[in-house]
Motif scaffolding. Structure first.
Motif, mmCIF file in Angstrom:
data_model
loop_
_atom_site.group_PDB
_atom_site.id
_atom_site.type_symbol
_atom_site.label_atom_id
_atom_site.label_comp_id
_atom_site.label_asym_id
_atom_site.label_seq_id
_atom_site.Cartn_x
_atom_site.Cartn_y
_atom_site.Cartn_z
ATOM 1 N N THR A 136 -96.252 -45.020 16.617
ATOM 2 C CA THR A 136 -94.842 -45.420 16.731
ATOM 3 C C THR A 136 -94.130 -44.602 17.798
ATOM 4 O OG1 THR A 136 -94.753 -46.116 14.443
ATOM 5 C CG2 THR A 136 -92.649 -45.542 15.435
ATOM 6 N N LEU A 137 -94.349 -43.295 17.776
ATOM 7 C CA LEU A 137 -93.620 -42.435 18.707
ATOM 8 C C LEU A 137 -94.291 -42.355 20.080
ATOM 9 C CD1 LEU A 137 -92.507 -39.579 16.281
ATOM 10 C CD2 LEU A 137 -91.267 -41.626 16.959
ATOM 11 N N LYS A 138 -95.606 -42.271 20.083
ATOM 12 C CA LYS A 138 -96.330 -42.103 21.351
ATOM 13 C C LYS A 138 -96.247 -43.352 22.209
ATOM 14 C CE LYS A 138 -100.879 -40.201 22.430
ATOM 15 N NZ LYS A 138 -102.080 -39.847 21.661
ATOM 16 N N GLU A 139 -96.378 -44.514 21.583
ATOM 17 C CA GLU A 139 -96.434 -45.775 22.336
ATOM 18 C C GLU A 139 -95.065 -46.460 22.377
ATOM 19 O OE1 GLU A 139 -99.833 -47.572 22.794
ATOM 20 O OE2 GLU A 139 -100.772 -45.641 22.407
ATOM 21 N N GLU A 140 -94.057 -45.800 21.832
ATOM 22 C CA GLU A 140 -92.720 -46.418 21.705
ATOM 23 C C GLU A 140 -92.878 -47.832 21.152
ATOM 24 O OE1 GLU A 140 -89.407 -45.542 23.528
ATOM 25 O OE2 GLU A 140 -90.093 -43.862 24.765
ATOM 26 N N LEU A 141 -93.539 -47.896 20.029
ATOM 27 C CA LEU A 141 -93.914 -49.171 19.432
ATOM 28 C C LEU A 141 -92.711 -50.070 19.131
ATOM 29 C CD1 LEU A 141 -96.825 -49.931 18.789
ATOM 30 C CD2 LEU A 141 -96.432 -49.266 16.425
ATOM 31 N N PHE A 142 -91.550 -49.448 18.888
ATOM 32 C CA PHE A 142 -90.373 -50.230 18.478
ATOM 33 C C PHE A 142 -89.389 -50.468 19.629
ATOM 34 C CE2 PHE A 142 -92.315 -49.128 14.573
ATOM 35 C CZ PHE A 142 -91.946 -50.117 13.664
ATOM 36 N N ALA A 143 -89.874 -50.358 20.868
ATOM 37 C CA ALA A 143 -88.984 -50.544 22.029
ATOM 38 C C ALA A 143 -88.316 -51.913 22.017
ATOM 39 C CB ALA A 143 -89.774 -50.343 23.313
ATOM 40 N N ASP A 144 -89.004 -52.942 21.514
ATOM 41 C CA ASP A 144 -88.437 -54.304 21.510
ATOM 42 C C ASP A 144 -87.740 -54.664 20.203
ATOM 43 O OD1 ASP A 144 -89.447 -54.740 23.995
ATOM 44 O OD2 ASP A 144 -91.295 -55.701 23.289
ATOM 45 N N ALA A 145 -87.603 -53.694 19.313
ATOM 46 C CA ALA A 145 -87.018 -54.008 17.998
ATOM 47 C C ALA A 145 -85.504 -53.800 18.018
ATOM 48 C CB ALA A 145 -87.654 -53.124 16.936
ATOM 49 N N GLN A 217 -101.625 -65.906 17.269
ATOM 50 C CA GLN A 217 -101.805 -65.419 18.639
ATOM 51 C C GLN A 217 -101.137 -64.034 18.784
ATOM 52 O OE1 GLN A 217 -99.665 -67.748 21.550
ATOM 53 N NE2 GLN A 217 -101.371 -67.678 22.980
ATOM 54 N N GLU A 218 -99.949 -63.904 18.179
ATOM 55 C CA GLU A 218 -99.255 -62.607 18.201
ATOM 56 C C GLU A 218 -100.082 -61.547 17.478
ATOM 57 O OE1 GLU A 218 -94.708 -64.494 18.070
ATOM 58 O OE2 GLU A 218 -95.519 -63.487 16.305
ATOM 59 N N MET A 219 -100.743 -61.966 16.392
ATOM 60 C CA MET A 219 -101.581 -61.030 15.646
ATOM 61 C C MET A 219 -102.735 -60.517 16.514
ATOM 62 S SD MET A 219 -104.185 -61.500 12.519
ATOM 63 C CE MET A 219 -105.393 -62.054 13.675
ATOM 64 N N VAL A 220 -103.406 -61.448 17.194
ATOM 65 C CA VAL A 220 -104.551 -61.069 18.033
ATOM 66 C C VAL A 220 -104.076 -60.127 19.141
ATOM 67 C CG1 VAL A 220 -106.294 -61.954 19.650
ATOM 68 C CG2 VAL A 220 -105.888 -63.124 17.474
ATOM 69 N N GLN A 221 -102.933 -60.465 19.752
ATOM 70 C CA GLN A 221 -102.406 -59.606 20.821
ATOM 71 C C GLN A 221 -102.064 -58.207 20.297
ATOM 72 O OE1 GLN A 221 -99.154 -62.020 22.194
ATOM 73 N NE2 GLN A 221 -100.412 -63.119 23.662
ATOM 74 N N PHE A 222 -101.353 -58.183 19.168
ATOM 75 C CA PHE A 222 -100.890 -56.905 18.607
ATOM 76 C C PHE A 222 -102.065 -56.028 18.168
ATOM 77 C CE2 PHE A 222 -98.920 -54.486 14.960
ATOM 78 C CZ PHE A 222 -98.034 -53.745 15.716
ATOM 79 N N LEU A 223 -103.022 -56.638 17.485
ATOM 80 C CA LEU A 223 -104.111 -55.837 16.915
ATOM 81 C C LEU A 223 -105.262 -55.597 17.895
ATOM 82 C CD1 LEU A 223 -104.337 -57.249 13.272
ATOM 83 C CD2 LEU A 223 -103.177 -55.183 14.061
ATOM 84 N N PHE A 224 -105.585 -56.606 18.721
ATOM 85 C CA PHE A 224 -106.838 -56.508 19.476
ATOM 86 C C PHE A 224 -106.726 -56.543 21.004
ATOM 87 C CE2 PHE A 224 -107.747 -58.616 15.372
ATOM 88 C CZ PHE A 224 -108.506 -57.613 14.792
ATOM 89 N N GLU A 226 -103.592 -56.695 23.315
ATOM 90 C CA GLU A 226 -102.547 -56.043 24.118
ATOM 91 C C GLU A 226 -102.216 -54.639 23.605
ATOM 92 O OE1 GLU A 226 -99.260 -58.672 25.081
ATOM 93 O OE2 GLU A 226 -100.684 -60.133 25.879
ATOM 94 N N GLU A 227 -101.498 -54.566 22.480
ATOM 95 C CA GLU A 227 -101.208 -53.226 21.940
ATOM 96 C C GLU A 227 -102.474 -52.551 21.401
ATOM 97 O OE1 GLU A 227 -99.304 -55.922 21.415
ATOM 98 O OE2 GLU A 227 -97.187 -55.403 21.161
ATOM 99 N N LYS A 228 -103.479 -53.354 21.040
ATOM 100 C CA LYS A 228 -104.782 -52.840 20.541
ATOM 101 C C LYS A 228 -104.621 -51.892 19.351
ATOM 102 C CE LYS A 228 -107.359 -53.159 24.920
ATOM 103 N NZ LYS A 228 -106.435 -53.491 25.962
ATOM 104 N N ILE A 229 -103.693 -52.218 18.458
ATOM 105 C CA ILE A 229 -103.394 -51.337 17.325
ATOM 106 C C ILE A 229 -104.625 -51.109 16.436
ATOM 107 C CG2 ILE A 229 -101.988 -51.169 15.187
ATOM 108 C CD1 ILE A 229 -100.416 -50.712 17.829
#
Ligand SMILES: [Fe+2]
Ligand SMILES: [Fe+2]
Length: 261
Positions: A136-145, A217-224, A226-229
């Motif tokens: 959350t802090l390192k990647e500024e995960l909530f920048a778009d929130a 599609q958002e799930m795949v991007q978020f987890l695998f 783009e963000e690769k969470i």
């Protein structure tokens, strides 16, 4: 002396908050809404267990840190539960979810597990929260929130990193068994991931978006892709398997400066 500070927070969530407050993404919003459903009762279980253990702790510093842990988790629980009002106003219901969650936490874990297993599970949950907090802090995960949601999750993340050693040290104060520690983290990850997914599915079902292509599609991007969470969570999580692991070895305390100074 304990370096952990209990801060009084008072979030006021506006009813005008966007339904998909995380970058207009249904998947990401409900992923974190689901975490918000899990925190209040999960944190109650953790703080009650640690609170009962305090009198058994002989080390004065750890005693103080455990008391501060209880104070911080109580704040997190209250502030996250406030957001439920917004979810209710948006039309979501999660009574069945809460009944299942409370049964597992308070009728099964709290009543049936020995103190060693409860603390092992709590140390495992705290490892998971530390993994997410660092991201959350390192990647500024909530920048778009929405700014208030960013503030809520960043404050919570900073305090999770601040008290990251406490549950682990309280567990180690009771037993240093590697086997119990590993069983504890397996229980913790099964429990957390199970309930995060359940909450997510309930929210998406309410929005009639379970079969929506864009959501997955958002799930795949978020987890695998783009963000690769998923990969980031996995590679940090498995560090816990090291025989001589200690949460203090991870250099992430500097991340909390910008949030809680
Ligand atoms: Fe917390
Ligand atoms: Fe915590």
């Amino acid at each position: 002396m304990s370096q952990i500070t209990v801060r009084q927070k008072n979030f006021n969530f506006s009813p005008q908050i966007q339904r998909y407050w995380y970058g207009n993404s249904a998947f990401k919003t409900h992923f974190f809404n689901s975490i918000t459903l899990l925190f209040p009762d999960g944190e109650q279980f953790m703080l009650r267990t640690i609170k009962r253990q305090i009198k058994q702790i002989e080390n004065t510093q750890l005693k103080q840190e455990a008391a501060a842990f209880v104070g911080q988790e109580a704040q997190h629980a209250v502030q996250h539960e406030k957001f439920w009002q917004i979810l209710y106003q948006q039309g979501y219901t999660f009574d069945i979810y809460l009944r299942c969650l409370r049964f597992i936490l308070f009728n099964v874990c709290e009543k049936r597990l020995s103190i060693k297993f409860k603390l092992a599970m709590i140390a495992g949950v705290e490892h998971f929260t530390n993994v997410i907090a660092e991201l959350t802090l390192k990647e500024e995960l909530f920048a778009d929130a929405e700014p208030i949601m960013k503030e809520l999750f960043e404050w919570h993340s900073a305090e999770e990193i601040e008290h990251k050693t406490v549950a682990y040290d309280v567990f180690q104060d009771v037993t240093q068994s590697y086997l119990i520690r590993i069983l504890g983290i397996i229980m913790a990850y099964t429990f957390v991931l199970g309930f995060v997914n359940l909450g997510l599915l309930i929210m998406l079902h309410h929005d009639k978006k379970l079969l929506n292509f864009k959501v997955w599609q958002e799930m795949v991007q978020f987890l695998f892709s783009e963000e690769k969470i998923f990969f980031k969570v996995f590679s940090h999580s498995i560090k816990y398997l090291k025989v001589n692991f200690h949460p203090s070895e991870r250099d992430n305390l500097f991340l909390i400066e910008r949030v809680i100074g």
